[in-house]
Motif scaffolding. Structure first.
Motif, PDB file in Angstrom:
ATOM      1  N   GLY A   1       0.817  -1.217   0.000  1.00 28.28           N
ATOM      2  CA  GLY A   1       0.000   0.000   0.000  1.00 28.28           C
ATOM      3  C   GLY A   1       0.846   1.260   0.000  1.00 28.28           C
ATOM      4  O   GLY A   1       0.526   2.244  -0.686  1.00 28.28           O
TER       5      GLY A   1
ATOM      6  N   GLU B   1      -6.179  -4.899  -0.651  1.00 22.34           N
ATOM      7  CA  GLU B   1      -6.651  -3.524  -0.877  1.00 22.34           C
ATOM      8  C   GLU B   1      -5.644  -2.794  -1.762  1.00 22.34           C
ATOM      9  O   GLU B   1      -6.006  -2.077  -2.696  1.00 22.34           O
ATOM     10  CB  GLU B   1      -6.793  -2.768   0.454  1.00 22.34           C
ATOM     11  CG  GLU B   1      -7.974  -3.190   1.300  1.00 22.34           C
ATOM     12  CD  GLU B   1      -8.161  -2.312   2.533  1.00 22.34           C
ATOM     13  OE1 GLU B   1      -7.559  -1.228   2.618  1.00 22.34           O
ATOM     14  OE2 GLU B   1      -8.930  -2.723   3.430  1.00 22.34           O
ATOM     15  N   ALA B   2      -4.376  -2.990  -1.448  1.00 19.54           N
ATOM     16  CA  ALA B   2      -3.318  -2.313  -2.192  1.00 19.54           C
ATOM     17  C   ALA B   2      -3.206  -2.864  -3.617  1.00 19.54           C
ATOM     18  O   ALA B   2      -3.028  -2.098  -4.578  1.00 19.54           O
ATOM     19  CB  ALA B   2      -1.986  -2.461  -1.462  1.00 19.54           C
TER      20      ALA B   2
ATOM     21  N   ALA C   1      -5.948  -1.345  -5.633  1.00 21.81           N
ATOM     22  CA  ALA C   1      -5.714   0.069  -5.930  1.00 21.81           C
ATOM     23  C   ALA C   1      -4.643   0.223  -7.010  1.00 21.81           C
ATOM     24  O   ALA C   1      -4.807   1.025  -7.939  1.00 21.81           O
ATOM     25  CB  ALA C   1      -5.288   0.806  -4.652  1.00 21.81           C
TER      26      ALA C   1
END
Lengths: 328, 276
Positions: free
Chosen positions: B129, B163-164, B167
């Motif tokens: 992230g 999540e990273a 993204a």
């Protein structure tokens, strides 16, 4: 209990603003800063609309990053941006940030003293959705992390000044964000926010109110009412919870007969606790009423309803000041 | 070092560097008497390939804003990072002897105060992230720098990793690489959750990805060359052997944290030299 309307403000807005206000002071302040500095960037987690970052995003879309519904990612992205030289403002709801993304604020941000300025929106009882959305412990949580500066601004004027001060000061900040129509209470021409400094807004001898955040506006009103009832009341506004202005609190407490602390937060481990800890460790013991929220999750409802229910409204504060009673 | 000069290194030269990294790691672990040596030995070849062929980092200018960034997300692999930094001349051999000792500047898990270490890691799931954030910032600045994040198969169990990953693909980060070290072990032993198919997961998340034997230098070099032609973000899934290069450690059932008797370290060194 008096009847109060059920209508809430827009998501996370301070409801029922009477008197002067500004719209989106955080976003406006960030936009102004971004015009002056190319290193200002903004991050959100699907709360762009509800954190007031819009004015900045609209003018600087290339410097705005939406991580989606992913608070951990938003904070990691902000930390990464900071570590390549940016000053990253990360704005979403306080409840989601301080619960879900805590490890990332502690380690990726604070431990590295990264230039991440976390904007925790819809703090305390501002949010009508109950325990899931109400950040009632955020100040306690963030004050417990080393190397974080923690600020709960009073109004639009102070919020704008805080945003600028945070951008100009290295390190990780946690700032409670007020959105939508944000009241103007402080006098822009004379009020100067300083990190770590409490500000005495009113003099008095009988009772001293120590308050933070937008509760300071209510503290000023309560002091006015108290004066009408023949009680001389001073007000000390403590926007910075950490580092705590021990000297100002001690000085203020020495000049009044008793104290009332007021915060839109748990009664424990927030402002009231800090005041007691600070005074007691200096050997200063002053009678004190701590006004704040109890150790429980709170129900849904409009801000006005909840404040009345839990004794954070003007009547309850005034009674505490004038009669020394607060039974909630 | 320039990118062009680095790319000219032969596979044999890179293998020599990996050997040197392993020697340094064993010496560090021997001094301390313990350490995350199995992971360090396992990642040695990939670090040699990345640091001495792929990355553009001037050891004399570690604050250059246009340096490539290498983020070690698995903080406990610090022993491997310190070996690399010594190989680059950033750390001295005397400093390496303080590895993880009381008060040492070279802690068991990395801190960003150490020169050449970009992030604090150890709380897992923090690297990718931050790599996304760095890549976004560098792209905004139109910097030529790229970001390479090392992470492990165990770390794929952290939600923040995904999540990273999500993204990075959504932001179409052409300047971001991930090295996913699949060594099959985590603190409680062999991987406690089945993470396969790892390669398909990265592809499903929108990454260009290849899988290689992470202890075969030629495969590593070929993987980087092949992936460079693909759109980013890019992931190299490394199948590595914990303890690679030292048979006794390779054979250990419990390799997550290795502690051996003082007199055994010299035998492990001999094993490494024999293998080399």
């Amino acid at each position: 209990m008096a009847d109060v309307p059920s209508r809430t403000g827009g998501m996370g807005e301070v409801a029922d603003v009477a008197g002067p206000y500004e719209v989106a002071p955080f976003g406006e302040a960030l936009r102004q800063l971004a015009r002056e500095r190319s290193d200002i960037v903004g991050v959100t987690a699907d709360m762009g609309r509800y954190s007031d970052i819009g004015p900045f995003k609209d003018e600087f879309p290339e410097r705005f990053f939406n991580a989606g519904m992913a608070e951990q990612s938003a904070i990691m992205i902000a930390a990464g941006l900071a570590k390549v030289g940016k000053v990253a403002f990360a704005a979403t709801y306080a409840a989601f940030l301080t619960r879900r993304a805590l490890d990332f604020m502690a380690i990726a941000c604070a431990h590295s003293m990264a230039d991440v300025k976390v904007m925790g929106g819809s703090p305390g009882l501002v949010n009508p959705y109950g325990g899931t959305h109400q950040a009632i412990e955020d100040l306690a949580v963030m004050c417990s992390i080393p190397d974080v500066t923690v600020i709960d601004p009073c109004d639009a004027v102070e919020l704008r000044q805080v945003v600028r001060a945070a951008a100009e000061t290295p390190g990780t900040f946690y700032i409670r964000n007020l959105r939508g129509k944000v009241p103007v209470v402080l006098d822009e021409s004379s009020y100067r926010f300083e990190i770590g400094k409490a500000k005495q807004l009113r003099s008095g001898t009988d009772v001293g109110i120590i308050s933070t955040g937008f509760m300071t506006a209510r503290a000023m009103q309560a002091a006015e009412r108290a004066a009408d009832a023949g009680v001389s009341c001073a007000v000390l506004h403590v926007p910075t919870l950490k580092p705590f202005d021990d000297d100002a609190v001690a000085e203020f407490a020495a000049d009044v007969g008793r104290l009332v602390t007021v915060e839109n937060h748990l009664r424990s481990r927030g402002l009231g606790s800090s005041v007691i800890e600070s005074l007691y460790s200096r050997g200063q013991v002053v009678p004190l009423i701590r006004i704040g929220l109890g150790d429980r999750f709170h129900v849904c409802g409009s801000q006005a309803y909840l404040e009345q229910l839990y004794g954070l409204d003007l009547d309850a504060i005034t009674t505490a000041v004038v009669k020394g009673q607060w039974d909630f | 070092m320039t990118r062009a000069a680095a790319a000219e290194r032969t596979v044999a030269e890179l293998q020599g560097i990996a050997m040197s990294l392993r020697r340094r790691m064993l010496r560090m672990a021997a001094h301390k008497g313990e350490g995350y040596i199995a992971q360090g030995l396992g990642i040695a070849d990939a670090l040699a390939a990345v640091y001495f062929r792929e990355l553009s980092i001037d050891p004399g200018r570690l604050d250059d804003p246009n340096r490539d960034r290498f983020l070690l997300s698995t903080g406990h692999y610090s022993i491997a990072m310190y070996a690399v930094l010594a190989e680059l001349g950033v750390l001295t051999d005397e400093q390496l002897e303080t590895y993880a000792l009381n008060g040492s500047a070279l802690p068991m898990s990395t801190f960003d105060e150490t020169p050449g270490i970009e992030i604090i890691s150890g709380s897992l799931g923090h690297g990718l992230g931050q790599g996304v954030g760095m890549a976004l910032g560098l792209r905004l600045d139109e910097s030529p720098a790229k970001v390479v994040v090392e992470l492990s198969d165990g770390e794929l169990q952290e939600g923040s990793t995904w999540e990273a990953a999500m993204a990075a693909a959504s932001f179409r980060l052409d300047n971001l690489w991930a090295l996913v070290d699949c060594n099959g072990i985590q603190a409680d032993g062999p991987l406690v959750l089945d993470m396969e198919p790892v390669l398909d997961k990265w592809r499903a998340f929108g990454w260009s990805a290849v899988e290689v034997n992470g202890n075969a230098m030629q495969e590593l070099v070929d993987a980087f060359d092949a992936l460079r032609k693909e759109p980013g973000p890019r992931a190299v899934v490394l199948r590595t052997t914990p303890g690679s290069g030292v048979p006794t450690i390779e054979r250990r059932d419990r390799a997550h944290f290795v502690r051996v008797n003082d007199d055994e370290w010299s035998r492990l060194m001999e094993e490494l030299e024999d293998r080399g």
